[in-house]
Structure formats: C-alpha cells, structure tokens
Design a protein around this motif. Structure first.
Motif, PDB file in Angstrom:
ATOM      1  N   GLY A  34       9.602 -15.941  35.165  1.00  0.00           N
ATOM      2  CA  GLY A  34      11.354 -16.171  35.883  1.00  0.00           C
ATOM      3  C   GLY A  34      11.081 -17.454  34.994  1.00  0.00           C
ATOM      4  N   HIS A  59       2.214 -17.071  32.877  1.00  0.00           N
ATOM      5  CA  HIS A  59       1.976 -16.335  33.849  1.00  0.00           C
ATOM      6  C   HIS A  59       2.876 -14.806  34.376  1.00  0.00           C
ATOM      7  N   ASN A  78       3.772 -12.148  35.807  1.00  0.00           N
ATOM      8  CA  ASN A  78       3.118 -11.639  37.195  1.00  0.00           C
ATOM      9  C   ASN A  78       4.499 -10.658  37.715  1.00  0.00           C
ATOM     10  N   LEU A 135       7.469 -10.891  38.512  1.00  0.00           N
ATOM     11  CA  LEU A 135       8.762 -11.307  39.635  1.00  0.00           C
ATOM     12  C   LEU A 135       8.384 -12.680  39.819  1.00  0.00           C
ATOM     13  N   TYR A 136       8.942 -12.943  41.125  1.00  0.00           N
ATOM     14  CA  TYR A 136       9.610 -14.578  40.982  1.00  0.00           C
ATOM     15  C   TYR A 136       8.522 -14.348  42.460  1.00  0.00           C
ATOM     16  N   GLY A 137       7.354 -15.020  42.136  1.00  0.00           N
ATOM     17  CA  GLY A 137       6.531 -15.361  42.746  1.00  0.00           C
ATOM     18  C   GLY A 137       6.509 -16.311  44.545  1.00  0.00           C
TER      19      GLY A 137
END
Ligand SMILES: Cc1ncc(C[n+]2csc(CCOP(=O)(O)OP(=O)(O)O)c2C)c(N)n1
Ligand code: SF4
Ligand SMILES: [Mg+2]
Lengths: 282, 588
Positions: A97, A122, A124, A126-128
């Motif tokens: 992000g 990192h 992933n 999406l926005y964790g």
C-alpha cells in the motif's frame, strides 16, 4: 515448509510480536534477522527504515538502529541516511500500500539514483493495518472491503515497472518458502546498488484470495537471471515465478557524488569562508 | 508632528532607477552591472527585480535604489526610468517621482506628457536602435547602450564601465561588440551628459565600497548554513527559494555538503530527516506550496525529535498564486502547520545580514534542542541584492545533546527519549556502538518503543513542550530602533522592517520607534513589553491581509493597535507606503 522460530537475542528484542498468528510477516522478520547475522554485519552499522502498516510492527522487534517514519515515505528517509553515511547498511521495509501507492514516486526515483539500499516489499495485495482495503497490488476482480463488487483497476506489476526504470537488482520470493526467502534477502543485501525484493506475503486475516495454498499451487522457482522473458511474464497468475529477475552492476549515486561520509557526532567548526568572500566580492 | 521634507531628501540623497524591458533583454544582468559600478563608486545599493513567471516575452524590471547612506529598502517612486520597451513606460509611469528623468529610444517609446499626472519629468531621448543599426551591432547590446548613457549622465567614466563589463561578462567569447557599443553611446551622448552631470550628486561624497560583497538574501542564508556546519541539503525548485538550492549546488564540493534535488518536497524533507537522524546537520528550503507538502514531515521531525531547519520563502498564494512576487501571508500557517500541537521555532530575519546570522543560529538550535526550526523569508528578502560588508561570524557552533561512542560506553541502559528537566534527551547516531534505538513516528516510550498508555502520552507531550522555556535563552535579541521615548511605535516582522527603517532615516525623527521581530515563536513577550515602554500610538505593518502578527500581539500582549498598515498586492511595503499611511493617520 516449517520455519525455525528460535529467537536470537543478539538481534531480537524482548518485545511482543503483534502480528496475527500465521501472518506472512513473521517469516520475513525472522529471515531478515537471520540474514543480517549470517552476513556478519555489526548491528550498529545497520539501519532499518519502516513504512506504516502491519509490516512495520517489526520495528520494535529487531535490535538495530531503526526509523519508523511516515506512510509511503520510508525511502526518502533511507536515502538521506545512506547519502550522509555510506558506511551504513540501509534497509527499507514497506507494505504494498505505502510502497506502491503514496510512495511509488520515491520508488521509481531511487531506481534512477541506484543508491545502495535494500527494499523489502511486504506484498500482501491489500491494506492490512487499515483492515483490508484494496491496494495497488490487488488483482482485478478481487473483492475487498473497498471493492465489494470486485476490483475494477489493474494492479501494478512491480517487477516489470522497476525494470523499466533501471532498478539494478529485482527479485521475488515468498513468505511460505523461508529458505528461498533467506537466500534472496542475503543476496539482495549483498548487492551493491538499489535492490528490490518483492516478498509475496499472505495476510491470513483479510486476504482470503491470495492464501498460502493459492500461492503454493502456483509457485515456480526460476534459476536463470536477466532473462527478459521472465520479466515480461512475471505478471502471470497461473504460474508465479520466484527468483532473481535482474542483476546489474552499475555505479551508485553516493559513489558518483564522491563526497563520502559527512555524518558525525563532532561539533562543526566554522569553515574558511575566504572562497565565498572572494566570489561575491564586487 | 513631523515636517514633510521627504521629497527633498529623497532627491538629494537617495535615488531609484528602474530599468524595464522584455524578458530576455538582459534587464537583470544590466541591473547587476550598474549596481556593481555604483558600489565601486561609493554608493550603497538595494536591487530588487520584478518579473512574471515566464522565461521570454513578459515584462521584466529591476529597481535599483542607491545612496551614500545605508539603504534598507527599495522605493516605490522612481527617479530615473529607463525604458527598453513601451510596456515599461506604461507600467511605471504612475510611479514617477517629481523631477524624474525618463530615458527612451524615441523610435520605440513615445511618452506623452499628458500621461504624467502633472508630475514634472524630463524625457531624454537616445537613438539606441538607430545607432546599433548604423554600426551593425547586435540588438542584444540594447541594454548596455541604455546603461552606458545613464553612466555617462551620472559621471561614471567610460573606462570604469568597460572594466566592469570585462569583469562581469568574462564568460563571453567576444566582448568587442559590448565595448564598441559603450564607446558609441558615450560619444553620441556626451553633450547631453555634460548638461546633466551636475544634477546628480557627485560620487566623490562616498567612500569606495570596493571591499563589499554584492549578494542576495538567499545567498546570505546559504552562507549562514555553511557557517552553521550544514552537511545535508535537499530541495525541489520553487521560486523564490530556488536560488538557495543553486547556492548549495555551487558550493557543495568546496564545503563537503551532500546536496540533493529531489522528486518532490515530501522527499526533500524526509531525506533531510533521515540525514539528520544519521548525524548530519540538515536543511530544506521551499515556498508555501512546497511547505504544504512538507507538513507531515514537519510533524515527523517533531515526534522523533530529529533536528531540521526548514526555510520557507513566502510568495502570494494560495496554490500557485503569484510565483515571482512577494508576501508575508504564511506566518499563521507555519505556527500551526501539522496535526496536533508541538513546539517549533519560527524565525523571520529582518535584514540581509540577519538572514545569514539567523540561519546559523537556527541550525544550532535545531540540533541542540532536537526541534524543527522554520525560517520565514519572502521574495523581497530572498531575491533582493545588497552591498554587504563582510564580518566574520561571532556566533559559535555548539553541539550539546549528541553522544559520542565513549560516552555511550559509560551508559548502562541508554534511553534515547529519556525524560529530563529541560525536555531534551541525549541522542546517539547510527554507527555508534551501544546507541541502538528506534526513532518512531508512533508515540513512544523513553526507549523509543511505541507506547499508547495515558501516562506515557502525557509525559511525552510535556517533554516536547518543556523545551520552549530553554530555547528562549538561545534566540537572537529583538531589534529596537529609534528613540526609547518615542510616542509612536511601529511593530513589524521579517523583511518589512527595511522600509520602516528607511522611513525613519529619511525623516530623521526621534519620534518613531520601531520594534522589528525576528523570532515569532517562542514569542519574546517580555522583551517586546520592555521595548514598548510608554507610547501614544502603535501601528503594525505587515505584507498580508489579516494582520497576522497583529492578531498574535493582540491576543498574547493585549496590545490595541491604533492602526494597521496591511499590504497584499504582491508588492513589498515601500517607504512611500509607510509615509502615506502616516499621512492618513494625520501624523504628518
Ligand atoms: C498519510 C497517511 N494516510 C493514511 C494512513 C493510514 N494507513 C496506515 S497503514 C495504511 C495501509 C497499509 O497498507 P500497506 O502499506 O499495504 O501495509 P500492510 O498493513 O498491508 O502491511 C494506511 C492507509 C497513514 N498512516 N498515513
Ligand atoms: S492483518 Fe494480515 S498482514 Fe496484518 S498482521 Fe494480520 S495477517 Fe498479518
Ligand atoms: Mg499491504
């Protein structure tokens, strides 16, 4: 493959890990710590700069000089550090992000400069930390909190993008493959110049699409480096390739500038201003 | 009450020349050439140029005010108007002083006396274009021709002009056309010049200022940076701050400064924060738009207690506004910029000399107190040039809150953000053994680890604010001019100071006191009160619409202003504005 989670207290603080159990950030943290120990770099010579997101919860877990900055702005901080003290090993940890959203401009420009920094994404998809919104890595059609009917936008493919802007080292690895992760991190840290490592990192809480299982079915390790075909096909989803996509040796900005280390703990003396006086004299 | 003897003094002691033409006609370089000559002949000079945000074709002008006395500002009224084009006359005819001289090429400009609003002016014609055509000289020599004529008029010898030309244009391959042009103009205009020479003051009055420097506010700011031990500078071009970047690019090798042009202002401030975290004294400069982008970084510097100096050279806004013009509209913005509250030091140099000194002080304060320091300049100070008598700095560089490896070795449990009586904790830098820590944009405990407990938050807020009382000991003295018993007080801040000083000088009055603030935060309230003493009237002068300093003083010191001179048209506050204001107040 299981990972050895033995803490090495030389580099691991006694702080509590604040990730969801099973989070793909955990192996990245441990493998980075192991890589730094294996490479025998004095810990006080290492600086890690963190973006803001789930990934940056590692900031309090690793005993090296650390800077936890603003969302999307880790890279400029890291560049400032490296430019005034090229003797330091500088590493950036960023989410997809922050890194490919707000921070994408910085990422492109650091490639042009080829400053000797290792950048760990990192990834992933999406926005964790903000609980699962779409990022610039979310696949088209995938449902997230902000794309309930499926993502309408195409994702960024960082490997293709960074190759086109002259990144001198590009690799991809996977949280679920700790051995490959460790070796890739070591290799990237050893690379002289800007090194970019895209770590596919499952977010087990919010990303129900790109799961460990989903990745495991698709992953293929490539051995051949600097093969343009591998770069062109790096966005394929049926086969997700891991490995070093590009490695190139070229001069770093800090070398080209030729000024060297200017950071110090000394009291600055007032320099001789005679040249200035002569220059501006009428 | 004061006698209105302004005009007379103005004519004898101080003159303002305006040279105007199209962009690309060498207005600026001509102005510099003439200024250097004037300084060499013993005159003090203040040069200010006005130009649109265009590279070619717009109207450019340079205003040169010169005097045998110190010159603190330029003036609105023009004594000599040199028109390289028609537009110059149109734009500036309403600024002509009584008895002004207008120099034109009759083939290009035909000023009509009707245009002059009953101001008695003389028009001197010189056939520049015809002379150039006749002698087959390139029309680029036009500006030099006008300057030659003017030099001849005021009695500057031809060989002195030639000498200066050779010095200034030493990078030009063939200087002969320049020299020919000078020679021709001197010959053509000798009769006319002989008639006029006496009308101007003789240059034997002034002492030669041959040892002076000629440089801008931005260059002096840069010099202050070098003297303060600056080691890292990052910038993204934005008028009127860009020439600070140019300055550091020029001197980076000589003074071993790492200078980086960045992709944007967000990168600039974050890089500077990184460099500072690593132990290099760091600075950035920008204008309001760039500062807007830097605001989040300002907060990051504050919460991580990383030293940083930010220069904001103001121009009219918002958004792009008027890029090449001047204003003082950003004071309240920089005092409050960023979410939440934390102290930042805000300076506003009131002169060219203070730009240099305050920058050196700012770098030391930032480093020693681990706070952000903002220096407010504006187009008027940044890009105006003055003759400057060099004195070595008497300010000492100190570094009181940084640890060495030796000291770190003797600390058993190092706390980067230790709570102390003055709010400042000792700082280690990467590379040092035993100093490893985390600097965090999250609120953190004494070790730097994120901590969200109520007690910790309270302690950290108080820690940051504690510094203010101690910083007050290190800020420069406030400037007070004029008689301590004057009944009339002017208060101003930053560059506007010069025009009020110029007004006081011209009136030669004991009846005005000027308090010129160079520090806006922490506000030197006690010093202001002391300086105020007893007064009858108090006026505030600012280059903005709302009177931003006045609001602060009304609130903080309960001052009731008799009147406010507020100017917000993109032009500096001129001495004439101050005089007119005094007239309106029935003061003169
Ligand atoms: C300027 C700014 N905007 C928004 C946020 C809120 N925010 C914090 S983390 C984050 C997204 C994190 O996503 P990513 O970078 O992918 O990291 P992850 O949590 O997935 O590791 C956002 C939007 C912020 N901290 N700062
Ligand atoms: S939300 Fe996702 S990325 Fe964040 S800690 Fe949990 S699993 Fe990891
Ligand atoms: Mg993410």
């Amino acid at each position: 493959m299981s990972i050895n989670l033995n803490k090495n207290t030389n580099i691991h603080t006694n702080k509590k890990c604040r990730w969801c159990p099973g989070c793909g950030n955990v192996p990245i943290l441990y493998m980075l710590q192991r890589a730094l120990l294996d490479l025998n770099i004095p810990l006080e010579k290492i600086v890690i700069v963190y973006d803001v997101g789930c990934h940056s919860k590692g900031a309090e877990l690793t005993k090296v000089y650390s800077f936890y900055g603003l969302h999307g702005r880790a890279l400029p901080v890291a560049q400032g550090i490296k430019l005034v003290n090229p003797e330091l090993k500088v590493i950036v940890m960023s989410g997809d992000g922050g890194g490919l959203g707000l921070g994408i401009g910085h990422l492109i420009h650091v490639c042009r400069r080829n400053i000797d920094i290792t950048y760990i994404l990192h990834d992933n998809q999406l926005y964790g930390l903000t609980t699962g919104q779409a990022s610039a890595r979310t696949e088209k059609g995938v449902k997230t909190k902000t794309t309930p009917e499926g993502n309408l936008e195409d994702p960024i493919h960082p490997i293709k993008l960074l190759h086109s802007v002259g990144c001198s080292y590009i690799a991809r690895t996977f949280s679920g493959h700790p051995h490959h992760l460790l070796e890739t991190l070591k290799d990237a840290i050893n690379h002289k110049g800007f090194s970019f490592v895209d770590v596919l990192q499952p977010c087990i809480t919010f990303n129900k699409h790109n799961t460990y299982g989903w990745f495991n079915e698709r992953i293929k390790i490539i051995k051949e480096e600097n093969n343009l075909h591998n770069i062109y096909t790096s966005n394929k989803l049926d086969e997700i390739t891991l490995g070093v996509f590009w490695r190139e040796s070229k001069i770093c900005l800090e070398e080209a500038m030729g000024i060297g280390k200017v950071a110090s703990d000394e009291i600055p003396q007032i320099p001789d201003t005679n040249k200035i006086i002569q220059h501006y004299k009428i | 009450m004061l006698k209105n003897n302004t005009k007379k003094e103005l004519n004898i002691l101080t003159k303002t020349i305006l040279i105007g033409g199209a962009a690309g006609e060498g207005i600026k370089s001509g102005g510099h050439l003439l200024s250097r000559l004037l300084i060499k002949h013993g005159y003090n000079v203040f040069l200010y140029d006005e130009y649109p945000s265009l590279i070619k074709g717009g109207h450019n002008s340079v205003r040169i005010t010169y005097s045998i006395y110190p010159v603190y500002s330029t003036t609105k009224l023009i004594d000599v108007l040199i028109c390289l084009d028609d537009k110059t006359f149109e734009e500036h005819k309403h600024e002509l002083n009584e008895g002004a001289i207008i120099i034109v090429d009759p083939k290009i400009v035909k000023p009509s006396i009707d245009d002059l609003n009953n101001i008695s002016c003389e028009i001197l014609e010189v056939e520049v274009s015809q002379i150039l055509r006749l002698h087959k000289i390139h029309k680029l020599m036009k500006n030099l021709c006008f300057i030659s004529f003017f030099c001849n008029l005021i009695g500057i010898e031809q060989n002195r002009l030639i000498e200066e030309c050779k010095l200034v244009f030493d990078n030009i391959q063939n200087i002969d056309p320049n020299l020919t042009a000078i020679d021709l103009i001197y010959r053509y205009t000798n009769d006319c010049a002989n008639l006029y020479k006496l009308r101007f003051f003789s240059n034997s009055q002034g002492q030669s200022l041959i040892n002076n420097l000629f440089l801008s506010g931005n260059e002096l700011t840069g010099i202050g940076g070098i003297e303060g031990g600056l080691k890292f500078y990052a910038g993204y071009p934005m008028t009127p701050s860009s020439t600070i970047l140019d300055f550091f690019i020029k001197w980076q090798r000589e003074y071993q400064i790492v200078v980086k042009q960045t992709e944007d202002e967000i990168a600039a401030i974050n890089m500077a924060i990184g460099a500072s975290f690593a132990g290099a004294r760091s600075m950035v400069a920008t204008s309001g738009g760039g500062f807007s982008l830097m605001v989040e970084g300002l907060g990051l510097a504050a919460i991580t207690e990383t030293p940083i100096v930010i220069i904001l050279s103001q121009r009219p806004g918002p958004a792009t506004g008027m890029p090449t013009w001047t204003a003082q509209g950003d004071l309240q913005f920089v005092l409050h910029a960023s979410q939440d509250e934390f102290p930042r030091v805000v300076f506003a140099p009131t002169s060219h000399d203070e730009a240099r000194k305050i920058t050196q002080i700012a770098i030391n304060i930032a480093d020693n107190y681990q706070v952000p320091v903002i220096i407010l300049l504006d187009k008027y100070l940044s890009e105006s040039f003055v003759n400057y008598e060099w004195k070595d700095t008497t300010i000492h560089n100190t570094r009181t809150t940084i640890l060495t490896e030796d000291k770190l070795e003797r600390i058993s449990e190092y706390k980067r953000y230790e709570l102390t009586s003055n709010g400042v904790s000792m700082r280690s830098i990467p590379g040092q053994k035993n100093g490893i820590h985390l600097a965090s944009g999250d609120e953190s405990d004494e070790y730097g680890y994120p901590n969200e407990t109520a007690t910790n938050r309270k302690n950290k807020v108080e820690k940051r604010w504690k510094k203010v009382e101690f910083i007050k000991n290190d800020i420069p003295e406030i400037n007070v001019y004029g008689s301590p018993n004057a009944e009339t007080v002017f208060i101003t801040w930053g560059s506007t100071t010069g025009s009020i000083l110029e007004t006081i000088r011209r009136f030669n009055t004991q009846n005005i006191k000027l308090i010129a603030l160079n520090t806006l935060f922490p506000l030197p309230s006690d010093d202001i009160k002391d300086a105020l003493g007893r007064y009858e009237r108090i006026f505030c002068v600012e280059n903005n619409f709302t009177g931003q300093l006045a609001q602060i003083l009304e609130y903080e010191l309960d001052i009731e202003f008799t009147g406010k001179l507020l100017k917000y048209d993109g032009r500096p506050v001129f001495p004439e504005d101050v005089i007119e204001f005094l007239k309106k107040q029935n003061f003169i």
